[in-house]
Design a protein around this motif. Structure first.
Motif, PDB file in Angstrom:
ATOM      1  N   LEU A  33       0.693  -1.195  -0.221  1.00  0.00           N
ATOM      2  CA  LEU A  33      -0.067  -0.033   0.108  1.00  0.00           C
ATOM      3  C   LEU A  33       0.828   1.157   0.004  1.00  0.00           C
ATOM      4  O   LEU A  33       1.614   1.521   0.940  1.00  0.00           O
ATOM      5  N   LYS A  34       0.849   2.047  -1.082  1.00  0.00           N
ATOM      6  CA  LYS A  34       1.679   3.357  -1.169  1.00  0.00           C
ATOM      7  C   LYS A  34       1.408   4.486  -0.358  1.00  0.00           C
ATOM      8  O   LYS A  34       0.009   4.581  -0.232  1.00  0.00           O
ATOM      9  N   LYS A  35       2.037   4.936   0.263  1.00  0.00           N
ATOM     10  CA  LYS A  35       1.752   6.093   1.221  1.00  0.00           C
ATOM     11  C   LYS A  35       1.415   7.172   0.444  1.00  0.00           C
ATOM     12  O   LYS A  35       2.325   7.642  -0.477  1.00  0.00           O
ATOM     13  N   PRO A  36       0.606   8.021   0.698  1.00  0.00           N
ATOM     14  CA  PRO A  36       0.111   9.251  -0.222  1.00  0.00           C
ATOM     15  C   PRO A  36       1.148  10.301   0.065  1.00  0.00           C
ATOM     16  O   PRO A  36       1.938  10.433   0.904  1.00  0.00           O
ATOM     17  N   PHE A  43      -1.135   5.972   9.287  1.00  0.00           N
ATOM     18  CA  PHE A  43      -2.180   4.676   8.718  1.00  0.00           C
ATOM     19  C   PHE A  43      -2.676   4.341  10.172  1.00  0.00           C
ATOM     20  O   PHE A  43      -2.076   3.772  11.093  1.00  0.00           O
ATOM     21  N   VAL A  44      -3.873   4.402  10.073  1.00  0.00           N
ATOM     22  CA  VAL A  44      -4.727   4.251  11.503  1.00  0.00           C
ATOM     23  C   VAL A  44      -5.702   3.140  11.233  1.00  0.00           C
ATOM     24  O   VAL A  44      -6.473   3.184  10.184  1.00  0.00           O
ATOM     25  N   LYS A 113       3.518  -8.341   5.942  1.00  0.00           N
ATOM     26  CA  LYS A 113       2.443  -9.027   5.439  1.00  0.00           C
ATOM     27  C   LYS A 113       1.182  -8.197   5.259  1.00  0.00           C
ATOM     28  O   LYS A 113       0.744  -7.271   6.363  1.00  0.00           O
ATOM     29  N   THR A 114       0.289  -8.510   4.328  1.00  0.00           N
ATOM     30  CA  THR A 114      -0.781  -7.667   4.373  1.00  0.00           C
ATOM     31  C   THR A 114      -2.150  -8.475   4.852  1.00  0.00           C
ATOM     32  O   THR A 114      -1.969  -9.710   5.035  1.00  0.00           O
ATOM     33  N   PRO A 115      -3.181  -7.689   5.288  1.00  0.00           N
ATOM     34  CA  PRO A 115      -4.299  -8.410   5.681  1.00  0.00           C
ATOM     35  C   PRO A 115      -4.887  -9.531   4.681  1.00  0.00           C
ATOM     36  O   PRO A 115      -4.568  -9.485   3.536  1.00  0.00           O
ATOM     37  N   PHE A 181      -7.559   7.907   2.707  1.00  0.00           N
ATOM     38  CA  PHE A 181      -8.131   6.705   2.201  1.00  0.00           C
ATOM     39  C   PHE A 181      -8.622   5.741   3.334  1.00  0.00           C
ATOM     40  O   PHE A 181      -8.134   5.741   4.497  1.00  0.00           O
ATOM     41  N   LEU A 182      -9.813   5.350   2.923  1.00  0.00           N
ATOM     42  CA  LEU A 182     -10.548   4.477   4.007  1.00  0.00           C
ATOM     43  C   LEU A 182     -10.208   2.910   3.442  1.00  0.00           C
ATOM     44  O   LEU A 182     -10.759   2.920   2.152  1.00  0.00           O
TER      45      LEU A 182
END
Length: 514
Positions: A33-36, A43-44, A113-115, A181-182
């Motif tokens: 996931l690229k940071k804006p 990231f929350v 790792k991603t969700p 982003f959500l």
């Protein structure tokens, strides 16, 4: 404002767009996931929703120092469930000796790792952001509570003023990649977003006039109980359209009329009834509201052929919401009362966007019993209402407010053009302004629109110029100087001569560049 230093695992309050502050935890984002780009953000993960978002640092506050404050101003069921989830998390963490297990998949602290489920990315103004709303709550804007001598009513029934918890404004970045982003793993239909009811309590505004202010975002039953009185509404312009839409959403029985009948079609589809003339609407309804452009339109609506006056009978209520001069209000009050009608003036502070969101500020004066009868209507259309006493006081206050707003807008436009003329970056000017004491949602939105060349009307330029003209005239009557307003008025007149009347008030900018 001092910079908030946050680390992975810190608990925070995060503000996303127009939605209420929500409890969350700073976590590592998925590796892919690229940071804006743009301002610093974290990231929350939001408690109680399993949703995630990139949130700018100025929209984040530490959890513990602001916990009690946030609980006071938010009281929906889903919000309370989110707070409970935080407390459960803290208890488990304490039992584990201060250590915590990651719930973000099985990745390490660096987000290796991603969700396990695919993440859906939505922009902050999408309807699918209902996860950050209680189903019983209405949309909340980024506007801040205004200081007032009127007692603020907190969600827990506190009698003192709510402390000054300030959220920075959220400017839209020039970089198209910079968004909040959500990342939602669950979708909730927009229809689940029901506005919240607000309690009313009578308090005193200094020693002169009683005021009633609706408590912000406070639920009694989770929804507004609409009055059983039949409601009429005349005038479906920028403001009136949003008001009627919110009245219908809250279950009011509404009959509408507009000079251009085609504007009624959408509201008929939403359940409104159609009145053929103003007189017919008044005769069919118990309380009739009107919201039109200027004093002449307000008089014509009441006194003209098939006008309001022809439908007035003893006990009928008429509420004038147009921004007009005190003399016009007094005249309308007298003619309505002469037929046995009951009169209230109730101009509103806000814009088309604020009207659509049901977050107007209502200034009322006149018949107190009519004000009380309009309680559920005012709750549906606004976040706060004030009762200012005798007829004419609301018109005076509204003109003063719009005089200040119009003069301020002209000054901002002057500053932007002076920056350009002296070789300074307008974007840098706005960035600096947004970090200072004058920072506000109003300044941010108007300046961004100017820099983007977007002058779609949110509040017509011709109407703010009308308000300035009426305020100057009111100053003359009171033998009070209004040189700042007079100077601003000339700039707006110049903009009107440049064919900007039907653009947004921010188009006053064009008076300086032509």
């Amino acid at each position: 404002m001092a910079t908030v230093h946050l680390r992975i695992g810190d608990l925070v309050w995060g503000k996303l767009g127009r939605y209420p502050p929500w409890p969350g935890k700073v976590v590592s984002p998925p590796k892919d996931l690229k940071k804006p780009r743009g301002k610093k953000c974290h990231f929350v993960k939001f408690f109680g929703t399993e949703d995630h978002a990139w949130i700018k640092v100025e929209q984040l506050k530490p959890y513990h120092p602001h916990k009690e404050e946030m609980i006071k101003i938010n009281k929906g069921k889903r919000f309370q469930q989110a707070v409970d989830a935080v407390e459960d998390f803290l208890k488990k963490k304490e039992k584990q000796g201060g250590k915590e297990q990651s719930s973000e998949g099985k990745g390490d602290s660096k987000g290796k790792k991603t969700p396990t489920k695919p993440l859906k990315i939505l922009e902050e103004d999408d309807e699918d952001l209902s996860a950050l709303k209680d189903p019983s709550e209405k949309d909340l804007t980024d506007s801040e509570p205004e200081p007032s001598s009127v007692e603020r009513l907190g969600g827990l029934g506190t009698t003192g003023p709510v402390s000054g918890f300030k959220w920075e404004s959220s400017p839209v970045q020039d970089d198209p990649h910079f968004h909040h982003f959500l990342l939602s793993q669950t979708e909730k239909p927009a229809s689940s977003m029901e506005p919240i009811s607000k309690r009313l309590k009578i308090v005193e505004e200094d020693t002169r006039s009683p005021s009633i202010q609706a408590a912000d975002s406070t639920a009694i039953n989770g929804s507004i109980t609409p009055t059983d009185k039949r409601i009429g509404f005349l005038g479906l312009g920028l403001m009136g359209s949003g008001i009627v839409s919110n009245l219908l959403k809250m279950g009011h029985v509404v009959t509408v009329w507009n000079r251009t009948v085609e504007k009624c079609d959408l509201f008929i589809q939403e359940g409104a009834r159609l009145g053929r003339t103003p007189a017919e609407v008044v005769s069919l309804c118990d309380i009739t509201f009107s919201c039109v452009s200027d004093p002449k339109a307000a008089r014509d609506l009441v006194l003209g052929p098939s006008g309001v006056l022809q439908g007035i009978r003893p006990g009928k209520c008429y509420v004038e919401m147009s921004t007009v001069d005190p003399e016009t209000i007094t005249e309308l009050s007298q003619v309505i009362s002469s037929r046995g009608g009951r009169f209230l003036e109730a101009p509103v502070a806000g814009s088309q966007q604020v009207s659509n969101e049901g977050m107007l500020v209502i200034l009322a004066a006149g018949d107190r019993t009519v004000y009380e009868d309009c309680s559920s209507c005012f709750q549906a259309m606004g976040k706060t209402s004030f009762f200012l006493g005798e007829v004419g006081n609301a018109a005076r206050m509204m003109l003063i407010l719009n005089m200040v707003q119009g003069s301020f807008m002209a000054t901002i436009a002057e500053g932007l053009t002076l920056a350009q003329a002296t070789g300074q970056s307008q974007h840098t000017f706005l960035d600096i302004l947004s970090q200072g004491q004058m920072a506000s949602t109003f300044v941010d939105q108007k300046c961004q629109n100017i820099l983007q060349g977007n002058f779609k009307p949110d509040y017509y330029l011709k109407h703010i110029q009308k308000d300035l003209r009426l305020a100057i005239s009111m100053g003359d009557t009171a033998n009070h100087p209004t040189p700042m307003a007079a100077a601003a008025n000339e700039v707006y007149k110049r903009a009107k001569a440049l064919d900007q009347s039907d653009n947004d008030m921010s188009a006053v900018y064009r008076a300086y560049i032509h």
